[in-house]
Design a protein around this motif. Structure first.
Motif, PDB file in Angstrom:
ATOM      1  N   LEU A  69       0.825  -1.198   0.000  1.00 29.57           N
ATOM      2  CA  LEU A  69       0.000   0.000   0.000  1.00 29.57           C
ATOM      3  C   LEU A  69       0.865   1.257   0.000  1.00 29.57           C
ATOM      4  O   LEU A  69       0.503   2.271  -0.594  1.00 29.57           O
ATOM      5  N   ALA A  70       2.026   1.192   0.632  1.00 32.06           N
ATOM      6  CA  ALA A  70       2.950   2.331   0.618  1.00 32.06           C
ATOM      7  C   ALA A  70       3.395   2.651  -0.797  1.00 32.06           C
ATOM      8  O   ALA A  70       3.453   3.828  -1.186  1.00 32.06           O
ATOM      9  N   ASP A  71       3.701   1.632  -1.594  1.00 33.09           N
ATOM     10  CA  ASP A  71       4.131   1.854  -2.977  1.00 33.09           C
ATOM     11  C   ASP A  71       3.047   2.562  -3.777  1.00 33.09           C
ATOM     12  O   ASP A  71       3.320   3.509  -4.523  1.00 33.09           O
ATOM     13  N   ALA A  72       1.814   2.102  -3.652  1.00 29.08           N
ATOM     14  CA  ALA A  72       0.717   2.666  -4.432  1.00 29.08           C
ATOM     15  C   ALA A  72       0.411   4.103  -4.038  1.00 29.08           C
ATOM     16  O   ALA A  72       0.246   4.979  -4.895  1.00 29.08           O
ATOM     17  N   LEU A  73       0.337   4.376  -2.746  1.00 27.84           N
ATOM     18  CA  LEU A  73      -0.021   5.725  -2.303  1.00 27.84           C
ATOM     19  C   LEU A  73       1.108   6.714  -2.545  1.00 27.84           C
ATOM     20  O   LEU A  73       0.866   7.883  -2.853  1.00 27.84           O
ATOM     21  N   GLN A  74       2.360   6.279  -2.406  1.00 27.80           N
ATOM     22  CA  GLN A  74       3.491   7.161  -2.683  1.00 27.80           C
ATOM     23  C   GLN A  74       3.503   7.578  -4.145  1.00 27.80           C
ATOM     24  O   GLN A  74       3.816   8.718  -4.487  1.00 27.80           O
ATOM     25  N   ALA A  75       3.137   6.641  -5.031  1.00 25.19           N
ATOM     26  CA  ALA A  75       3.218   6.901  -6.465  1.00 25.19           C
ATOM     27  C   ALA A  75       2.016   7.671  -7.004  1.00 25.19           C
ATOM     28  O   ALA A  75       2.135   8.405  -7.982  1.00 25.19           O
ATOM     29  N   ARG A  76       0.830   7.517  -6.375  1.00 22.88           N
ATOM     30  CA  ARG A  76      -0.387   8.035  -6.995  1.00 22.88           C
ATOM     31  C   ARG A  76      -1.108   9.112  -6.192  1.00 22.88           C
ATOM     32  O   ARG A  76      -2.140   9.616  -6.646  1.00 22.88           O
ATOM     33  N   THR A  77      -0.613   9.464  -5.038  1.00 23.09           N
ATOM     34  CA  THR A  77      -1.289  10.458  -4.204  1.00 23.09           C
ATOM     35  C   THR A  77      -0.265  11.454  -3.665  1.00 23.09           C
ATOM     36  O   THR A  77       0.941  11.223  -3.739  1.00 23.09           O
ATOM     37  N   PRO A  78      -0.730  12.568  -3.089  1.00 17.51           N
ATOM     38  CA  PRO A  78       0.205  13.540  -2.506  1.00 17.51           C
ATOM     39  C   PRO A  78       0.771  13.132  -1.158  1.00 17.51           C
ATOM     40  O   PRO A  78       1.523  13.892  -0.551  1.00 17.51           O
ATOM     41  N   ILE A  79       0.457  11.951  -0.684  1.00 12.23           N
ATOM     42  CA  ILE A  79       0.997  11.490   0.598  1.00 12.23           C
ATOM     43  C   ILE A  79       2.481  11.153   0.441  1.00 12.23           C
ATOM     44  O   ILE A  79       2.875  10.543  -0.544  1.00 12.23           O
ATOM     45  N   TYR A  80       3.285  11.547   1.422  1.00 10.04           N
ATOM     46  CA  TYR A  80       4.709  11.223   1.398  1.00 10.04           C
ATOM     47  C   TYR A  80       5.003  10.132   2.422  1.00 10.04           C
ATOM     48  O   TYR A  80       4.521  10.182   3.559  1.00 10.04           O
ATOM     49  N   PHE A  81       5.791   9.130   2.000  1.00  6.77           N
ATOM     50  CA  PHE A  81       6.199   8.051   2.886  1.00  6.77           C
ATOM     51  C   PHE A  81       7.703   8.083   3.076  1.00  6.77           C
ATOM     52  O   PHE A  81       8.453   8.254   2.118  1.00  6.77           O
ATOM     53  N   LYS A  82       8.125   7.916   4.307  1.00  5.96           N
ATOM     54  CA  LYS A  82       9.544   7.698   4.567  1.00  5.96           C
ATOM     55  C   LYS A  82       9.703   6.229   4.937  1.00  5.96           C
ATOM     56  O   LYS A  82       9.038   5.707   5.832  1.00  5.96           O
ATOM     57  N   SER A  83      10.552   5.551   4.163  1.00  2.77           N
ATOM     58  CA  SER A  83      10.773   4.120   4.342  1.00  2.77           C
ATOM     59  C   SER A  83      12.172   3.881   4.872  1.00  2.77           C
ATOM     60  O   SER A  83      13.139   4.460   4.363  1.00  2.77           O
ATOM     61  N   TYR A  84      12.277   3.036   5.855  1.00  5.90           N
ATOM     62  CA  TYR A  84      13.579   2.653   6.405  1.00  5.90           C
ATOM     63  C   TYR A  84      14.193   1.585   5.497  1.00  5.90           C
ATOM     64  O   TYR A  84      14.442   0.455   5.912  1.00  5.90           O
ATOM     65  N   GLY A  85      14.411   1.946   4.240  1.00  4.62           N
ATOM     66  CA  GLY A  85      14.923   1.020   3.248  1.00  4.62           C
ATOM     67  C   GLY A  85      13.805   0.191   2.643  1.00  4.62           C
ATOM     68  O   GLY A  85      12.620   0.389   2.920  1.00  4.62           O
ATOM     69  N   VAL A  86      14.188  -0.772   1.796  1.00  6.50           N
ATOM     70  CA  VAL A  86      13.189  -1.574   1.080  1.00  6.50           C
ATOM     71  C   VAL A  86      12.540  -2.629   1.966  1.00  6.50           C
ATOM     72  O   VAL A  86      11.486  -3.160   1.614  1.00  6.50           O
ATOM     73  N   SER A  87      13.139  -2.952   3.100  1.00  6.69           N
ATOM     74  CA  SER A  87      12.579  -3.998   3.954  1.00  6.69           C
ATOM     75  C   SER A  87      12.137  -3.486   5.318  1.00  6.69           C
ATOM     76  O   SER A  87      11.664  -4.266   6.143  1.00  6.69           O
ATOM     77  N   GLY A  88      12.270  -2.182   5.552  1.00  5.34           N
ATOM     78  CA  GLY A  88      11.935  -1.630   6.861  1.00  5.34           C
ATOM     79  C   GLY A  88      10.553  -1.018   6.908  1.00  5.34           C
ATOM     80  O   GLY A  88       9.780  -1.052   5.954  1.00  5.34           O
ATOM     81  N   LEU A  89      10.241  -0.462   8.059  1.00  6.00           N
ATOM     82  CA  LEU A  89       8.963   0.192   8.284  1.00  6.00           C
ATOM     83  C   LEU A  89       8.754   1.334   7.302  1.00  6.00           C
ATOM     84  O   LEU A  89       9.695   2.042   6.947  1.00  6.00           O
ATOM     85  N   SER A  90       7.514   1.527   6.870  1.00  5.78           N
ATOM     86  CA  SER A  90       7.157   2.632   5.990  1.00  5.78           C
ATOM     87  C   SER A  90       6.083   3.457   6.680  1.00  5.78           C
ATOM     88  O   SER A  90       4.972   2.972   6.929  1.00  5.78           O
ATOM     89  N   SER A  91       6.416   4.707   7.013  1.00  2.00           N
ATOM     90  CA  SER A  91       5.494   5.568   7.746  1.00  2.00           C
ATOM     91  C   SER A  91       5.102   6.764   6.891  1.00  2.00           C
ATOM     92  O   SER A  91       5.783   7.122   5.938  1.00  2.00           O
TER      93      SER A  91
END
Length: 639
Positions: A69-91
């Motif tokens: 869900l982080a991938d989809a919303l980061q790419a298609r909405t104005p929401i910004y996600f900070k991810s602790y790398g590709v395998s870490g938490l996404s907030s």
């Protein structure tokens, strides 16, 4: 202050279900004509006049079904996600708020565990989700605690039609990535059943430039592998033309190595997440409107280990929500109800087991005095042991003041309150928790203009511009105290303000169908008052980009389709003092699909490229992200 006991919670459940069953039994035996129920629009929009509600389009969800869900919303909405790398938490950071100030709801119920008060979007798969919508801005009256910056609304798939259907997908990609999923459904006049399962494995052994070392040498990412799997189950049965019951289940499991930061020593950090969500619901229509009752059980388990730590958190959540909706034609709709929650948490950081009860009563009113004008007035009062927030109201309007010559213009506005109850970690963590924390309270004001252009069946263009201003008081933040120990406190007041612009178009020319969407957001989020310590008043909050823009397009022709997605994220500060930052980055995704009809069945072949320009970027400081990668997908559908 209102106190609930665990026994009282289940007494409420028994009484509510019993009363509903009695009412259903009585009304089903009565002979009377049902009033026609008019539909105002999408459920998320009915009581949200003046607010912006957007959906992630189905073509993107289908093409990127293997992602999170982080991938989809980061790419298609104005929401910004900070991810602790590709395998870490996404907030998430939505409209300048933090991760715990965005609510996530599944079939209308908040799924955030009470320990952290936020969801890890990297463990929420797109597979098995039917619809993804976003409510922009404060929505506390609608969705309760945490809906300060906005709310993400997830719905289970809706199965229709009779007979058996099957869908299977296999996918392989760069950096040791494999994905497989399957969904089966059965439908009859009274029964709709669907079940899906998925598995995703990724080595994430990509090359990257280590900016923490002299000369930024090219190295290979290690210790970032992950394995995820899960399943969903949905059943809807019509007891009568007016009554139906539903059973929904959602299970996810993630076992992952937590990607180390550049320049840090590998400490064998690993994390297991296990989430089980079960929901039973009853819907009944009568002359008094529609009755909805939902009872749910959630279990969230987290196990973190490294060379020095072995930590377990186990949270069980019991929820009951009941609502009654009465609709009078197209003039007005009134919905009232209550929500009860009981949390039981076991955590190594607590002095024993912690339990908490919460309740809320809400009333939602939608009124259309004349056809071009829609008004909504909502209010929610939450009751929490020792932390009851103030009542949360919301008032909105949507006025279509011009409608002629294929053009429609609408003016909208909304003023709403919101709140967030302190988490269990905030209050009960040994040596740090602060039981005297106040709930965060927010007020949001927004206004905007929407333009709609319709040219028959050849062109549909919708453009929307929104300006907003939000104040959040008693913002909770963990900071070191005078002894150097980190503790949470109501440190500050934060002001977030900005503009959002979006445009969507669909055009048809013969066998060619084109769709496009563009959006831009400007977000200013800064501290305007400091209650403890020196603070960083007047500075942009960390990990909140001033600028974010998305452009997406799809072209389809005789079974072929091309999808493109361009995503720009501006500079972000990595501290509230504004002394360090991450550079802006631009990501390009492309996908080419071919649909083949095999009698009544469909075979869909897709070749996808991510980060086409091979951009080097970070969403969290010193956490490497993948370079250009490719994925091939095969999808077989039996209708």
């Amino acid at each position: 202050m209102v106190l609930f006991s665990f026994r009282m919670f289940w007494v409420w459940i028994a009484c509510s279900v019993g009363l509903a069953a009695t009412a259903v039994a009585q009304q089903d035996t009565a002979l009377h004509r049902l009033r026609t129920v008019e539909v105002f629009g999408k459920p998320a929009e009915v009581y949200a006049a003046g607010s912006r509600v957007s959906s992630v389009d189905s073509s993107y969800l289908s093409t990127y079904a293997s992602g999170s869900l982080a991938d989809a919303l980061q790419a298609r909405t104005p929401i910004y996600f900070k991810s602790y790398g590709v395998s870490g938490l996404s907030s998430v950071a939505f409209r300048g708020t933090n991760a715990s100030q965005t609510a996530v709801l599944w079939n209308g119920l908040n799924i955030a565990p009470a320990t952290l008060g936020q969801s890890d979007f990297s463990t929420l798969p797109l597979s098995g989700i039917g619809e993804v919508a976003v409510q922009h801005g404060s929505a506390g009256a609608l969705y309760g605690s945490g809906a300060i910056g906005g709310a993400v609304l997830l719905q289970s798939p809706v199965s229709t039609g009779e007979g058996v259907g099957l869908e299977v997908q296999q996918e392989a990609g760069s950096f040791g990535r494999y994905f497989g999923s399957g969904r089966v459904r059965f439908g009859s006049e009274k029964l709709q059943v669907g079940a899906s399962a998925y598995v995703r494995v990724a080595e994430n052994d990509f090359p990257y430039r280590d900016v923490s070392r002299f000369g930024t040498p090219k190295v290979k990412q290690e210790h970032a592998g992950q394995q995820l799997h899960g399943f969903t189950q949905d059943l809807v049965y019509k007891l009568s033309p007016r009554t139906q019951v539903g059973l929904h289940g959602w299970y996810t499991y993630a076992d992952r190595e937590l990607q180390p930061a550049m320049g840090s020593a590998y400490n064998e950090a690993k994390q297991q997440d296990e989430n089980l969500r079960l929901l039973a619901e009853l819907k009944h229509s009568s002359d008094w409107g529609q009755t909805d009752i939902k009872a749910a059980y959630f279990k969230d388990y987290l196990h973190y280990t490294d060379l020095a730590t072995n930590s377990i958190a186990d949270v069980q959540t019991y929820q009951l929500q009941a609502g009654q909706t009465y609709t009078r034609g197209t003039s007005w709709s009134l919905r009232g109800g209550f929500n009860l929650q009981h949390f039981v948490a076991e955590n190594d950081g607590y002095a024993g087991q912690q339990a908490e009860n919460r309740g809320a009563a809400f009333a939602l009113f939608r009124y259309n005095p004349v056809a071009p004008l829609a008004l909504s007035l909502n209010v929610r009062q939450a009751f929490v042991e020792n932390h009851s927030p103030l009542p949360t109201p919301a008032l909105g309007f949507d006025w279509k003041f011009y409608n002629r010559n294929r053009h429609q213009l609408s003016l909208k506005g909304n003023a709403s309150g919101s709140y967030r109850v302190p988490t269990l970690n905030d209050r009960f963590w040994i040596g740090a928790g602060n039981p005297d924390l106040k709930p965060e309270q927010g007020w949001s004001y927004e206004g905007g203009l929407r333009h709609l252009l319709v040219l028959g069946n050849t062109l549909l263009l919708e453009t929307e511009a929104t300006a907003y201003r939000m104040l959040i008081d008693d913002w909770i933040q963990w900071t070191p105290d005078h002894t150097g120990n980190w503790r949470p406190a109501n440190l500050q007041k934060v002001r977030s303000q900005g503009i959002e612009f979006s445009s969507q178009a669909t055009a048809t020319a013969g066998a060619v169908r084109l769709t496009g969407a563009a959006s831009y957001t400007y977000t200013s989020s800064e501290q305007v008052a400091i209650y403890e310590g020196a603070g960083d008043k007047g500075k942009q909050l960390m990990y909140v980009p001033l600028h974010k823009a998305v452009f997406a397009t799809t072209a389809a022709y005789r079974g072929w389709s091309v999808l493109g997605n361009l995503n720009y994220t501006g500079l972000r500060y990595t501290s509230n003092s504004g002394t360090s930052s991450l550079d802006a980055f631009l990501l390009l995704q492309l996908a080419l699909s071919r649909k083949l009809q095999l009698r009544q069945n469909t075979l869909l072949l897709t070749l996808r490229a991510d980060n086409v320009t091979n951009a080097a970027y970070q969403t969290m400081a010193y956490r490497a992200m993948p370079p250009r990668g490719y994925t091939f997908s095969l999808r077989f559908i039996i209708p």
